[in-house]
Scaffold this motif. Structure first.
Motif, PDB file in Angstrom:
ATOM      1  N   GLU A  92       0.826  -1.205   0.000  1.00  0.00           N
ATOM      2  CA  GLU A  92       0.000   0.000   0.000  1.00  0.00           C
ATOM      3  C   GLU A  92       0.859   1.253   0.000  1.00  0.00           C
ATOM      4  OE1 GLU A  92      -2.919   1.917  -0.715  1.00  0.00           O
ATOM      5  OE2 GLU A  92      -3.802   0.158   0.269  1.00  0.00           O
ATOM      6  N   GLU A  93       1.830   1.295   0.881  1.00  0.00           N
ATOM      7  CA  GLU A  93       2.622   2.509   1.021  1.00  0.00           C
ATOM      8  C   GLU A  93       3.682   2.654  -0.061  1.00  0.00           C
ATOM      9  OE1 GLU A  93       1.677   4.796   2.763  1.00  0.00           O
ATOM     10  OE2 GLU A  93       0.342   3.835   4.222  1.00  0.00           O
ATOM     11  N   LEU A  94       4.141   1.541  -0.644  1.00  0.00           N
ATOM     12  CA  LEU A  94       5.149   1.612  -1.700  1.00  0.00           C
ATOM     13  C   LEU A  94       4.529   1.705  -3.084  1.00  0.00           C
ATOM     14  CD1 LEU A  94       7.665  -0.995  -0.265  1.00  0.00           C
ATOM     15  CD2 LEU A  94       8.101   1.446  -0.578  1.00  0.00           C
ATOM     16  N   ARG A  95       3.191   1.636  -3.152  1.00  0.00           N
ATOM     17  CA  ARG A  95       2.461   1.768  -4.417  1.00  0.00           C
ATOM     18  C   ARG A  95       2.857   0.685  -5.419  1.00  0.00           C
ATOM     19  NH1 ARG A  95       0.521   4.968  -1.218  1.00  0.00           N
ATOM     20  NH2 ARG A  95       0.101   7.188  -1.612  1.00  0.00           N
ATOM     21  N   VAL A  96       2.956  -0.551  -4.924  1.00  0.00           N
ATOM     22  CA  VAL A  96       3.273  -1.688  -5.787  1.00  0.00           C
ATOM     23  C   VAL A  96       2.322  -2.826  -5.456  1.00  0.00           C
ATOM     24  CG1 VAL A  96       5.707  -1.053  -5.978  1.00  0.00           C
ATOM     25  CG2 VAL A  96       4.986  -2.641  -4.180  1.00  0.00           C
ATOM     26  N   PRO A  97       2.158  -3.797  -6.342  1.00  0.00           N
ATOM     27  CA  PRO A  97       1.372  -4.980  -5.999  1.00  0.00           C
ATOM     28  C   PRO A  97       2.082  -5.803  -4.923  1.00  0.00           C
ATOM     29  CG  PRO A  97       1.753  -4.816  -8.375  1.00  0.00           C
ATOM     30  CD  PRO A  97       2.661  -3.841  -7.723  1.00  0.00           C
ATOM     31  N   PRO A  98       1.332  -6.489  -4.048  1.00  0.00           N
ATOM     32  CA  PRO A  98       1.998  -7.329  -3.037  1.00  0.00           C
ATOM     33  C   PRO A  98       2.969  -8.337  -3.634  1.00  0.00           C
ATOM     34  CG  PRO A  98      -0.318  -7.055  -2.506  1.00  0.00           C
ATOM     35  CD  PRO A  98      -0.131  -6.441  -3.862  1.00  0.00           C
ATOM     36  N   ALA A 194      -3.823   8.151   3.197  1.00  0.00           N
ATOM     37  CA  ALA A 194      -5.103   8.449   3.836  1.00  0.00           C
ATOM     38  C   ALA A 194      -6.077   7.289   3.660  1.00  0.00           C
ATOM     39  CB  ALA A 194      -5.706   9.723   3.240  1.00  0.00           C
ATOM     40  N   ALA A 195      -6.954   7.116   4.644  1.00  0.00           N
ATOM     41  CA  ALA A 195      -7.876   5.980   4.629  1.00  0.00           C
ATOM     42  C   ALA A 195      -8.737   5.949   3.378  1.00  0.00           C
ATOM     43  CB  ALA A 195      -8.758   6.025   5.877  1.00  0.00           C
ATOM     44  N   ASP A 196      -9.125   7.128   2.852  1.00  0.00           N
ATOM     45  CA  ASP A 196     -10.004   7.146   1.688  1.00  0.00           C
ATOM     46  C   ASP A 196      -9.261   6.916   0.372  1.00  0.00           C
ATOM     47  OD1 ASP A 196      -8.648   9.525   1.566  1.00  0.00           O
ATOM     48  OD2 ASP A 196     -10.429  10.803   1.429  1.00  0.00           O
ATOM     49  N   ARG A 197      -7.935   6.715   0.438  1.00  0.00           N
ATOM     50  CA  ARG A 197      -7.152   6.474  -0.775  1.00  0.00           C
ATOM     51  C   ARG A 197      -6.528   5.086  -0.788  1.00  0.00           C
ATOM     52  NH1 ARG A 197      -2.971  10.976  -2.193  1.00  0.00           N
ATOM     53  NH2 ARG A 197      -3.000   9.720  -4.093  1.00  0.00           N
ATOM     54  N   LEU A 198      -6.882   4.249   0.178  1.00  0.00           N
ATOM     55  CA  LEU A 198      -6.304   2.903   0.238  1.00  0.00           C
ATOM     56  C   LEU A 198      -6.793   2.065  -0.934  1.00  0.00           C
ATOM     57  CD1 LEU A 198      -6.680   2.159   4.059  1.00  0.00           C
ATOM     58  CD2 LEU A 198      -4.631   2.937   2.847  1.00  0.00           C
ATOM     59  N   SER A 199      -5.890   1.292  -1.510  1.00  0.00           N
ATOM     60  CA  SER A 199      -6.259   0.434  -2.639  1.00  0.00           C
ATOM     61  C   SER A 199      -5.884  -1.025  -2.429  1.00  0.00           C
ATOM     62  CB  SER A 199      -5.587   0.939  -3.926  1.00  0.00           C
ATOM     63  OG  SER A 199      -4.178   0.913  -3.793  1.00  0.00           O
ATOM     64  N   VAL A 200      -4.993  -1.298  -1.466  1.00  0.00           N
ATOM     65  CA  VAL A 200      -4.566  -2.676  -1.181  1.00  0.00           C
ATOM     66  C   VAL A 200      -5.041  -3.098   0.204  1.00  0.00           C
ATOM     67  CG1 VAL A 200      -2.612  -4.269  -1.041  1.00  0.00           C
ATOM     68  CG2 VAL A 200      -2.539  -2.354  -2.649  1.00  0.00           C
ATOM     69  N   MET A 201      -4.830  -2.247   1.179  1.00  0.00           N
ATOM     70  CA  MET A 201      -5.315  -2.531   2.528  1.00  0.00           C
ATOM     71  C   MET A 201      -6.833  -2.447   2.569  1.00  0.00           C
ATOM     72  SD  MET A 201      -2.566  -0.396   4.850  1.00  0.00           S
ATOM     73  CE  MET A 201      -3.698  -0.401   6.249  1.00  0.00           C
TER      74      MET A 201
END
Length: 749
Positions: A92-98, A194-201
Motif C-alpha cells: 500500500e505505502e510503496l504503491r506496488v502490488p503485493p 489516507a484511509a479514503d485512498r487505500l487500494s490494497v489494505m
C-alpha cells in the motif's frame, strides 16, 4: 527447499543483499534517535510500533538497484496469515502490488529483533513499523524524483515500481534508490496513505502461505530436507523426574544406518541415515535404557485442592472503591470455576533442523521467538550468541509455546556433535503430548452483588494460576538443557502484573462497576511443565467473568445482552455487542426444546480487539453430547488490512476454543502424563464443527491495528457455557464440558 541450504550462503553474503542498495545494516537502535541523516533533538512524537526499538528504515525496507523490493519482519508466520497482511501494508505505502515484494520473516541474521510472535501484536508492532518505513521510503523516492524532474513531489505518480512526472517522464525505483541513503531513522510522523485512498489494505487478498499447504507442497519445518541430512530421534525420560541409570547401546549402534548414539546425562538420542531407521533405532534404544522414576505429579488430587496448596504469593491486579468481602444474600452470587491443564494439540509434532558449519550453528525452527531461542541454544552449547543463527520455518500447529523450541534445541545439541552434517529431529506424537509445555490449570472464585437498580455494585475476582510463560530466554527453558549431565535449571517463576496480563489477563472486568477487587494467587511451583497457550489466562478468566454476567442478569431479571450493555460505557464495546446480537437474531430464548442460546463479550487484554459472540447449541440429555449449530461474532480489530484474515482468525479461534471447552484435558497419574495420543486426549473433530459461523467486522478506517488472533477464546467458552445453562437450566463451571459432566449435571437438575 534446497534454496535454504546453509552450504551456499554465508552471513556476509546474506547481509550484502546481492546488489541491494544497502550492503551493511545495524538492527540495533543507535544511541541518539535521529531523523534523516543528521543529528538533532529526539522527536517529540513516540516512534510507532517496533520502530521504537529498531528505527532504521533499512532494517524494514530495502530497494535494490534493480528495483527489487525486500521487506523484513521479526514476526513469524504461525498460520495466522501475517505474511499476507504485512505484504499488503508494505505494498500500500510503496504503491506496488503485493507480489512485487519479497518478505523475509524472523531470522536472526536478517530481520529486526521483535521478540516473540505472541499476544496478537504482530500488526500493532511489526505492521505499524513496516507501514511507516514503507511510507518513508516512498517519500524519499518521491523527493529524489522531484529533484530530478524539477516537479513538485505531490504531482508525481507511482506505478509498476516507477515514479512518473506530469509530462510523462519516469524513473524506476532502482534508479532512484541508487542515489538514496536508506540508513536513516523513520520519522514518527511518516506520511501514511489516507484511509479514503487505500487500494490494497482493507481488501481481501488470498493468503500466500495457503497454496503449498493445500497441495502437499513444502510448507512446514517438518517438510525441510537438506542435502546430506541425517535423521535423529530422542529417547525422552518416561516421566518428568526420571533418571537414566543404565544403558546398553551396543545393539543399537550395530543397527543398519545408525550413525551415532549420543548420551549426555539424561539426554539420549540416536542418529541414522534414514528416518524410519532412526525410528526403529529409537525404539530399540528405549528398550535398552533403564530409568529410575519418582512420583512428582498430582495424581488424583482434586484440582482446587492442588492449586490452593501451591499458592505462595498474592498480588493485587485491580482495586477500586470499596470491594471487601461480599456477603451472601438474595442479591449476591458466588461461584468457583476451574480450567484443567491443556495441550496445544499441534497436529504436526514438533520438528527442528540444525547444522554446525564453519561459520557457526544454523537452526531452522518453528519457534515463536528466533532471538530468544538463539540466546537459549547458545547458552546451552556454551557458544557465543553471534555464532548461532535461528531461521523461522513455519510449523504444523502452533499458537503458544509448544515443543518447537525444544525440538530446535535437540537438533542443535545433536548437530554440535556431528559438525558438517544437517540433523533433523522429529518428535513422536507421544513425545509431543507428554513433553510439551501445557496451558496452566486455573481456578477462579468470583463474587458479586446487585444494587436496587439491578446494576452490579460490588465485584471480587480471585485467580489461582501459575505463570503462563516459561519461554526461552535462558537455556533452562529447554528440555535438552535440563537433561544434560551438567543441567541448566529452569528459571524460577515470578509473578508479574502488567497491563498485558499473564495468568491475570482479562481478569479485570471492562464493565462499569464502582467497587472491584481482583487478586492473583500466584503459584510459582509447576507440578506439570507449563507455558503460553493461546490467549494465556484470558480464556479461563473471560469464561468465569462472562458466566457470572449471565447469572447476574438472571438474578436481575434482565436479558443477558441488555444487562451487558447496561454496564458498558465504551462505545466500541457496545457496538460489537449490539452488532453480534442483531446479526444473530438474539431474542434471549432458543428456537426449540433442548436448544440454548448463549452470549459473551470481551476486549482482549482490555486494550486490544473487541469481540462479542452469540451461539446456538443443542444438548442431548441422554448422552451428554453438546452440538454447536451456529455462531455469530462481531469483531473490532481497528483498521482492517485483510478482512478475510480477520474472519479466518476469528473462525479458527472459535473452533479451537470449542475444542478446549468441550473436550480437552491433560490426564496424569502420580508419575506420568497418560494422555499421550488422540484417544486419551480427544480434540474437536469435523463432525462437531458448527454448521455456520458468521463473522461481522466493524470498519475502523485510520484507527490503530488492534490484533485479532486471540480475541475469540474466552468469549467462546463463556458463550457455550451460557448456552448450556439456557438449554438445561444447569450451570457448568468446570472445564471441559465433557459428555459425562453434562449428563451428570442434567441428571441432578
Amino acid at each position: 527447499m534446497s534454496d535454504r541450504s546453509p552450504f551456499s550462503l554465508t552471513r556476509r553474503g546474506l547481509l550484502a543483499g546481492g546488489g541491494a542498495l544497502v550492503v551493511t545494516v545495524s538492527l540495533a537502535r543507535p544511541l541518539p534517535a535521529q531523523t534523516g541523516g543528521g543529528g538533532g533533538a529526539r522527536p517529540s512524537k513516540p516512534a510507532p510500533g517496533s520502530l521504537a526499538q529498531t528505527p532504521r528504515l533499512d532494517a524494514w525496507v530495502r530497494i535494490g538497484t534493480d528495483g527489487a523490493i525486500t521487506v523484513f519482519t521479526g514476526k513469524a508466520e504461525l498460520g495466522q496469515g501475517i505474511r499476507t497482511a504485512l505484504l499488503q501494508v508494505a505494498a500500500e505505502e510503496l504503491r506496488v502490488p503485493p507480489a512485487a515484494i519479497t518478505l523475509v520473516t524472523a531470522d536472526t541474521a536478517r530481520t529486526p529483533n521483535e521478540g516473540y510472535t505472541a499476544g496478537s501484536q504482530s500488526m500493532q508492532n511489526s505492521g505499524t513499523a513496516i507501514r511507516a518505513a514503507a511510507a518513508q521510503a516512498r517519500t524519499l523516492l518521491a523527493e529524489e524524483a522531484a529533484r530530478r524532474f524539477g516537479a513538485p513531489a505531490d504531482a508525481l505518480g507511482f506505478a509498476d515500481r516507477r515514479v512518473t512526472a506530469p509530462d510523462g517522464r519516469s524513473l524506476g525505483y532502482g534508479e532512484l534508490a541508487a542515489s538514496l541513503d536508506l540508513t536513516v531513522d523513520v520519522p514518527p510522523d511518516a506520511p501514511l496513505t489516507a484511509a479514503d485512498r487505500l487500494s490494497v489494505m482493507g481488501r481481501p487478498l488470498p493468503r500466500v502461505d495457503i497454496p503449498a499447504k493445500v497441495t502437499g507442497g513444502a510448507a512446514y519445518a517438518q517438510d525441510l530436507r537438506l542435502e546430506g541430512m541425517l535423521h535423529a530421534r530422542v529417547v525422552r525420560p518416561p516421566s518428568p523426574a526420571a533418571r537414566l541409570t543404565a544403558l546398553d547401546a551396543a545393539g543399537v549402534e550395530a543397527m543398519p544406518g545408525v550413525a551415532a548414539v549420543l548420551r549426555d546425562g539424561n539426554f539420549l538420542a540416536v542418529v541414522a541415515d534414514k528416518e524410519y531407521r532412526a525410528v526403529k533405532a529409537m525404539r530399540a534404544l528405549a528398550a535398552a535404557a533403564r530409568w529410575e522414576e519418582t512420583a512428582t505429579l498430582p495424581g488424583d488430587t482434586p484440582l482446587p485442592d492442588l492449586l490452593r496448596g501451591l499458592e505462595r504469593e498474592v498480588g493485587t491486579v485491580d482495586a477500586k472503591g470499596e470491594a471487601g468481602a461480599i456477603e451472601d444474600g438474595p442479591r449476591s452470587l458466588r461461584a468457583r470455576f476451574t480450567r484443567p491443564y491443556q495441550l496445544h494439540g499441534s497436529i504436526g509434532p514438533s520438528c527442528g533442523v540444525a547444522v554446525m558449519g564453519e561459520d557457526g550453528l544454523t537452526v531452522w525452527s518453528h519457534t515463536q521467538g528466533v532471538y530468544p531461542d538463539r540466546k537459549a541454544i547458545a547458552e546451552m552449547l556454551r557458544l557465543p550468541v553471534e555464532r548461532v543463527r535461528v531461521i523461522h520455518t513455519e510449523g504444523s500447529g502452533c499458537y503458544g509455546h509448544n515443543g518447537a523450541d525444544d525440538a530446535a534445541a535437540d537438533a542443535a545439541l545433536i548437530a554440535s556433535k556431528l559438525p558438517g552434517r544437517p540433523v533433523r529431529v522429529q518428535w513422536m506424537r507421544e513425545q509431543e503430548h507428554a513433553g510439551e509445555p501445557y496451558g496452566p490449570a486455573m481456578m477462579i472464585e468470583a463474587a458479586a452483588s446487585l444494587d436496587g437498580n439491578g446494576r452490579i455494585d460490588r465485584w471480587t475476582f480471585d485467580v489461582w494460576s501459575n505463570t503462563h510463560t516459561t519461554r526461552p530466554g535462558g537455556a533452562g527453558a529447554l528440555l535438552a538443557a535440563r537433561h544434560l549431565a551438567e543441567p541448566f535449571p529452569a528459571e524460577p517463576a515470578a509473578m508479574q502484573i502488567t497491563p498485558a496480563g499473564n495468568g491475570d489477563r482479562n481478569a479485570i472486568p471492562l464493565y462499569a462497576i464502582p467497587n472491584t477487587r481482583v487478586l492473583w494467587h500466584f503459584l510459582p511451583d509447576m507440578p506439570l511443565r507449563v507455558s503460553a497457550l493461546r490467549s494465556l489466562g484470558a480464556y479461563a478468566n473471560v469464561f468465569a467473568l462472562e458466566s457470572m454476567m449471565d447469572d447476574l442478569a438472571l438474578l436481575a431479571g434482565a436479558d443477558p445482552v441488555e444487562f451487558r450493555l447496561r454496564h458498558l460505557e465504551d462505545p466500541r464495546a457496545r457496538r460489537v455487542v449490539e452488532l453480534a446480537a442483531e446479526r444473530f437474531g438474539w431474542t434471549g430464548t432458543a428456537s426449540a426444546p433442548g436448544f440454548g442460546h448463549g452470549f459473551a463479550f470481551a476486549r482482549y487484554k482490555n486494550h486490544a480487539a473487541y469481540l462479542a459472540l452469540a451461539v446456538e447449541l443443542s444438548v442431548d440429555r441422554g448422552s451428554g453430547r453438546v452440538r454447536m449449530t451456529r455462531a455469530t461474532a462481531a469483531i473490532d480489530s481497528g483498521e482492517i488490512v485483510n478482512p478475510d484474515g480477520i474472519r479466518n482468525q476469528t473462525e479458527g479461534g472459535i473452533i479451537q476454543a470449542m475444542s478446549w471447552t468441550l473436550f480437552e484435558r491433560v490426564a496424569y497419574d502420580d508419575t506420568r502424563v497418560t494422555s499421550v495420543d488422540w484417544a486419551s486426549y480427544p480434540i474437536l473433530r469435523f463432525a462437531s464443527v458448527p454448521d455456520r459461523i458468521d463473522v461481522h467486522i466493524v470498519e475502523r478506517p485510520g484507527d490503530p491495528f488492534l490484533g485479532t488472533g486471540e480475541a475469540a477464546q474466552g468469549p467462546t467458552a463463556a458463550a457455550i457455557g451460557n448456552a448450556i445453562r439456557a438449554a438445561t437450566g444447569r450451570r457448568l463451571r468446570d472445564l471441559p464440558f465433557t459428555p459425562d459432566r453434562v449428563r451428570e449435571s442434567t441428571a441432578t437438575g
